[in-house]
Scaffold this motif. Structure first.
Motif, PDB file in Angstrom:
ATOM      1  N   ILE A 181       0.383  -0.978  -0.540  1.00 48.67           N
ATOM      2  CA  ILE A 181      -0.246  -0.068   0.308  1.00 48.67           C
ATOM      3  C   ILE A 181       0.937   1.508   0.140  1.00 48.67           C
ATOM      4  N   ALA A 182       2.264   1.256   0.144  1.00 51.48           N
ATOM      5  CA  ALA A 182       2.770   2.362   0.738  1.00 51.48           C
ATOM      6  C   ALA A 182       3.513   3.085  -1.464  1.00 51.48           C
ATOM      7  N   ARG A 183       3.887   4.067  -1.533  1.00 53.86           N
ATOM      8  CA  ARG A 183       3.929   4.633  -2.726  1.00 53.86           C
ATOM      9  C   ARG A 183       5.117   5.735  -2.518  1.00 53.86           C
ATOM     10  N   PRO A 184       5.810   5.874  -3.599  1.00 59.78           N
ATOM     11  CA  PRO A 184       6.841   6.699  -3.620  1.00 59.78           C
ATOM     12  C   PRO A 184       6.751   7.779  -3.199  1.00 59.78           C
ATOM     13  N   TRP A 185       7.897   8.444  -2.328  1.00 64.59           N
ATOM     14  CA  TRP A 185       8.138   9.533  -1.892  1.00 64.59           C
ATOM     15  C   TRP A 185       6.423  10.182  -0.776  1.00 64.59           C
ATOM     16  N   THR A 186       5.745   9.321  -0.455  1.00 67.29           N
ATOM     17  CA  THR A 186       5.127   9.195   0.739  1.00 67.29           C
ATOM     18  C   THR A 186       5.225   8.969   1.776  1.00 67.29           C
ATOM     19  N   PRO A 187       4.762   9.367   2.829  1.00 69.16           N
ATOM     20  CA  PRO A 187       4.793   9.042   4.356  1.00 69.16           C
ATOM     21  C   PRO A 187       3.878   7.566   4.424  1.00 69.16           C
ATOM     22  N   LEU A 188       4.966   6.372   5.341  1.00 71.82           N
ATOM     23  CA  LEU A 188       4.401   5.437   5.780  1.00 71.82           C
ATOM     24  C   LEU A 188       4.811   4.922   7.221  1.00 71.82           C
ATOM     25  N   GLY A 191       3.889   1.434  12.568  1.00 75.06           N
ATOM     26  CA  GLY A 191       2.796   1.102  14.264  1.00 75.06           C
ATOM     27  C   GLY A 191       4.028   0.192  15.526  1.00 75.06           C
ATOM     28  N   GLU A 192       4.681  -0.877  14.916  1.00 72.14           N
ATOM     29  CA  GLU A 192       5.665  -1.328  15.066  1.00 72.14           C
ATOM     30  C   GLU A 192       7.014  -0.575  15.614  1.00 72.14           C
ATOM     31  N   ASP A 193       7.256  -1.246  16.398  1.00 69.36           N
ATOM     32  CA  ASP A 193       9.415  -0.716  16.983  1.00 69.36           C
ATOM     33  C   ASP A 193       9.682  -1.488  16.105  1.00 69.36           C
ATOM     34  N   ASP A 194       9.468  -2.697  15.610  1.00 69.16           N
ATOM     35  CA  ASP A 194      10.796  -3.395  14.998  1.00 69.16           C
ATOM     36  C   ASP A 194       9.960  -4.113  13.945  1.00 69.16           C
ATOM     37  N   PRO A 195       9.599  -3.424  12.567  1.00 67.56           N
ATOM     38  CA  PRO A 195       9.142  -4.392  11.831  1.00 67.56           C
ATOM     39  C   PRO A 195       9.389  -4.980  10.712  1.00 67.56           C
ATOM     40  N   PRO A 196       8.908  -5.951  10.043  1.00 62.77           N
ATOM     41  CA  PRO A 196      10.168  -6.861   9.548  1.00 62.77           C
ATOM     42  C   PRO A 196      11.041  -6.140   8.367  1.00 62.77           C
ATOM     43  N   SER A 197      11.673  -6.160   7.808  1.00 64.58           N
ATOM     44  CA  SER A 197      13.055  -6.203   6.963  1.00 64.58           C
ATOM     45  C   SER A 197      12.511  -5.774   5.840  1.00 64.58           C
ATOM     46  N   SER A 198      11.129  -6.753   5.051  1.00 58.86           N
ATOM     47  CA  SER A 198      10.408  -6.364   4.068  1.00 58.86           C
ATOM     48  C   SER A 198       9.674  -5.318   4.171  1.00 58.86           C
ATOM     49  N   VAL A 199       9.575  -5.335   5.527  1.00 65.00           N
ATOM     50  CA  VAL A 199       8.214  -3.412   5.001  1.00 65.00           C
ATOM     51  C   VAL A 199       9.305  -2.233   4.659  1.00 65.00           C
ATOM     52  N   LEU A 200      10.671  -2.373   5.448  1.00 66.17           N
ATOM     53  CA  LEU A 200      11.167  -1.585   5.802  1.00 66.17           C
ATOM     54  C   LEU A 200      12.458  -1.843   4.510  1.00 66.17           C
ATOM     55  N   ALA A 203       9.846  -0.187   1.297  1.00 63.59           N
ATOM     56  CA  ALA A 203       9.701   1.325   1.761  1.00 63.59           C
ATOM     57  C   ALA A 203      11.092   1.724   1.395  1.00 63.59           C
ATOM     58  N   TYR A 204      12.327   1.971   1.413  1.00 67.40           N
ATOM     59  CA  TYR A 204      13.455   2.326   0.902  1.00 67.40           C
ATOM     60  C   TYR A 204      13.624   2.537  -0.624  1.00 67.40           C
ATOM     61  N   ALA A 205      13.671   1.189  -0.949  1.00 68.46           N
ATOM     62  CA  ALA A 205      13.620   1.034  -2.529  1.00 68.46           C
ATOM     63  C   ALA A 205      12.160   2.029  -3.154  1.00 68.46           C
ATOM     64  N   ILE A 206      11.548   1.732  -2.356  1.00 73.02           N
ATOM     65  CA  ILE A 206      10.436   3.274  -3.362  1.00 73.02           C
ATOM     66  C   ILE A 206      10.324   4.523  -3.136  1.00 73.02           C
ATOM     67  N   GLY A 207      11.428   4.644  -2.368  1.00 75.78           N
ATOM     68  CA  GLY A 207      11.353   5.598  -1.427  1.00 75.78           C
ATOM     69  C   GLY A 207      10.728   7.117  -0.882  1.00 75.78           C
TER      70      GLY A 207
END
Length: 439
Positions: A181-188, A191-200, A203-207
């Protein structure tokens, strides 16, 4: 056709209850000419806490005078609960009109029940001149019908094991689906302190601008009532802060410990949208937000009755935390689970807090329903192995309350179907007795 006729029709319209993918629903949306459902859009995904986080976003924005629409699922008592505009459930007439618009556009394209409802909600929102639309993902995120809309902020509340047949075997795979559901250059907002690395990683890959709990924003209990930037009238409760901004807030009305994190996540989402929220609205919204079936409390002749939609091990662990903090003489559980849920994992998580079990059949969930005796077989090696089977939630609740004594607690949980049936049964009893309901 009236609303009930339409709901029966759309339930039978597609051969599968779940058919993930956006091609069909996007084609119908294009034919309908759907545009943006509101000036700003927040999309909320996650294994647990989605509905509550939506409610906090909705309540805070509304308290600041914004015109807000919220789309959630599933419902507990009536389909109308799924579509709210300015805090009011959509009327039968409005939903029928929206379903007619979807039907006129779809032609030979088949849609699932959820896809049909999503298009109807977006059609209604677009016509309501909304400042903010808050959309709850139904399943996963990447291929969910809600993901038709590009959000101005995406939110992932938690990632845990659930819907593994559809989303993958572990948190990393499930995180990959939800972060869709994340989009490039928009806020994501996470809610978790330690989300899965796939999420992070995605997010970094698409900006996408990841905003993480415990890092970019923090929150915690504060019984002193002190704190810089305190909201006037908030009183003691808890604090929320990010660099250069801090709030002191009342505790949420919803009692579960996880609601503090849900409220904090909602605040982070609204801050990311950079909406014009007046100072007092943060406190008013947090105090006002409420969702049925989230540790909802009733009293029956000295017995506390709790109704909760918790349906996976993560939710059961959170529920157990609350039960340990608020002990009763005895806790009698009424538990029902859908066929695709980890019933044994749920029982394992909460068993230390439960003294006896009643297992309820779920007959209104189609192929996902599970009879009580089938559930009992799945729990043969758990603490609920001796649980009494009942055809339905009403029967299980009736027996559980008959066994309960003053000071005991009856907990009905395990599914939205269980919670909905429990609330309907309790409401019917109130009506017959002329008594009050929730406490």
């Amino acid at each position: 056709m009236n609303l009930q006729h339409w709901l029966q029709r759309i339930e039978q319209q597609h051969p599968k209850s779940i058919d993930m993918g956006l091609d069909r629903v996007r084609a119908v949306a294009d034919r309908m000419g759907l545009g943006r459902p509101a000036r700003r859009v927040a999309t909320v995904a996650g294994s647990n806490g989605k509905g509550s986080t939506v409610a906090f976003i909705e309540a805070i924005a509304a308290a600041s005078g914004l015109r807000v629409g919220a789309y959630t699922s599933p419902h507990l008592l009536a389909y109308n609960e799924r579509v709210r505009i300015d805090g009011a459930d959509a009327s039968d007439a409005a939903l029928v009109e929206a379903f007619e618009a979807v039907e006129a556009a779809r032609e030979a394209i088949t849609l699932t029940y959820f896809e049909y409802g999503t298009l109807a909600a977006l059609w209604l929102f677009e016509r309501a001149d909304l400042d903010l639309a808050v959309l709850e993902v139904g399943l996963g995120g990447r291929l969910d019908a809600v993901n038709l809309v590009d959000p101005d902020v995406a939110v992932i509340t938690t990632v845990d094991l659930d819907h593994q047949d559809w989303l993958g075997p572990d948190r990393e795979a499930i995180g990959t689906e939800k972060v869709g559901i994340a989009r490039p250059w928009t806020p994501l907002v996470l809610g978790e302190d330690d989300p899965p690395s796939s999420v992070l990683g995605h997010a970094y890959a698409i900006g996408a601008s990841a905003i993480r709990a415990g890092s970019d924003y923090r929150f915690g209990r504060d019984d002193s009532g002190a704190g810089a930037g305190a909201v006037e009238g908030a009183g003691a409760g808890w604090w929320w802060r990010e660099p250069g901004f801090e709030l002191a807030l009342p505790l949420p009305r919803m009692a579960a410990p996880a609601q503090l994190r849900n409220a904090a996540t909602a605040i982070a989402a609204l801050r990311a949208l950079d909406l014009d929220i007046d100072d007092g609205a943060w406190a008013r919204g947090v105090a006002a937000a409420q969702v049925p079936g989230r540790l909802q409390r009733f009293e029956r002749d000295g017995v506390e009755v709790l109704v909760d939609v918790g349906h996976n091990p993560q939710a059961a662990r959170a529920l157990a935390e609350w039960l340990r903090a608020a002990p009763a003489a005895r806790t009698i559980a009424v538990y029902g689970a859908l066929a695709d849920k980890d019933a044994a994992g749920v029982v394992e998580a909460i068993a230390p807090c439960v003294d006896s079990w009643h297992l309820a059949g779920i007959a209104d969930a189609g192929s996902r329903g599970r009879e009580a005796r089938t559930l009992a077989a799945a729990l043969a090696n758990t603490a609920a192995a001796d649980g009494s089977p009942h055809d339905d939630v009403a029967g299980a609740l009736s027996v559980a309350l008959a066994q309960a004594r003053t000071g005991d607690r009856v907990l009905a949980f395990g599914s939205f179907h269980v919670a909905g049936a429990a609330l309907a049964w309790l409401a019917a009893g109130d009506s017959e007795a002329g008594a009050g309901g929730a406490v």
